[in-house]
Design a protein around this motif. Sequence first.
Motif, mmCIF file in Angstrom:
data_model
loop_
_atom_site.group_PDB
_atom_site.id
_atom_site.type_symbol
_atom_site.label_atom_id
_atom_site.label_comp_id
_atom_site.label_asym_id
_atom_site.label_seq_id
_atom_site.Cartn_x
_atom_site.Cartn_y
_atom_site.Cartn_z
ATOM 1 N N LEU A 29 11.634 4.638 3.739
ATOM 2 C CA LEU A 29 11.989 3.268 4.096
ATOM 3 C C LEU A 29 13.306 3.241 4.855
ATOM 4 N N SER A 65 13.699 2.208 8.687
ATOM 5 C CA SER A 65 14.441 1.008 9.055
ATOM 6 C C SER A 65 15.550 1.340 10.038
ATOM 7 N N ILE A 110 8.013 3.292 7.595
ATOM 8 C CA ILE A 110 8.126 2.224 6.607
ATOM 9 C C ILE A 110 6.823 2.063 5.838
ATOM 10 N N GLY A 144 6.591 4.794 3.452
ATOM 11 C CA GLY A 144 7.522 4.510 2.363
ATOM 12 C C GLY A 144 6.918 3.568 1.331
ATOM 13 N N PHE A 145 6.329 2.475 1.804
ATOM 14 C CA PHE A 145 5.724 1.516 0.886
ATOM 15 C C PHE A 145 4.519 2.118 0.181
ATOM 16 N N TYR A 197 5.875 4.169 -2.563
ATOM 17 C CA TYR A 197 6.402 3.294 -3.599
ATOM 18 C C TYR A 197 5.252 2.725 -4.434
ATOM 19 N N ALA A 224 10.335 -7.346 0.382
ATOM 20 C CA ALA A 224 10.239 -6.092 1.117
ATOM 21 C C ALA A 224 10.894 -6.212 2.487
ATOM 22 N N ILE A 243 14.127 -4.040 4.024
ATOM 23 C CA ILE A 243 14.140 -3.282 5.273
ATOM 24 C C ILE A 243 15.305 -3.720 6.147
#
Lengths: 113, 132
Positions: free
Chosen positions: A24, A28, A44, A47-48, A51, B69, B73
């Motif tokens: 993430l 970013s 990203i 990353g999610f 997670y 979320a 970010i």
Amino acid sequence: MIEWYFMLMMVVATFIGGIGALFLKKGSSEANGNLLQQILNTKILIGFFFYGLASAISLVALKFVDVSIIYPMTSMSYIWVAIFSNKFLGERIGNIKITGILLIIVGAILLAA
Amino acid sequence: MAAKKSNKQSGLMQRLALPIVVVSTLFTAFGQYFIKKGLNQAQIALLPDILNLLNSSFVFGFALYGIGAVLLIIALKYKKLSVVYPIYALGFIWVALLGLFLLGESLSPTNWAGVVVVVMGVSLIGVGDKHD
């Protein structure tokens, strides 16, 4: 008695969650362009995904182990993230941050009691 | 002229980033609450019942989670991961308070001590950000 493999599950889950956080951050920092492009870049999303995977594993562990054990174990993710940020992002983890993380772990144990 | 403006903007974002993370933790905690509420309301028995998940609580929870979320970010663009991530420990506190006010759960003195200790820990992380 808590089976050791659920403890191991939590270690793995928090490790994966930490990797997700790393992605993430990387995603970013590198994102540019309009907001939508920034939110949806590959790193990203990866990353999610990690997670989400970590959360799923934790939810499974919760079915077998009491939340008063699981809760504090999730705070292991703060240790992983500190290690990863130091090793892979070059972030300095001073004594103040380390103390903060230790307090958070203690706090989580107290909250789950 | 454009460089000056973007410096001012990113200076502002530097100061806003950690408060944004705190707000994000709120969205995340509430999001989890409504997702759980929606899951309980859906009572999925068969595969077609998955449509029940489209009830308002579940969708609302997901929306809140999504906002959280996005805020995360945005904050990560301006702050270190080792500072942003531990702030999510505040989630422990929000979940406890949500349980207290919305679910009739009680908090023992030990639990309250935990709230204080977590706040102390998160504050130190914020201090550590300026220090490191």
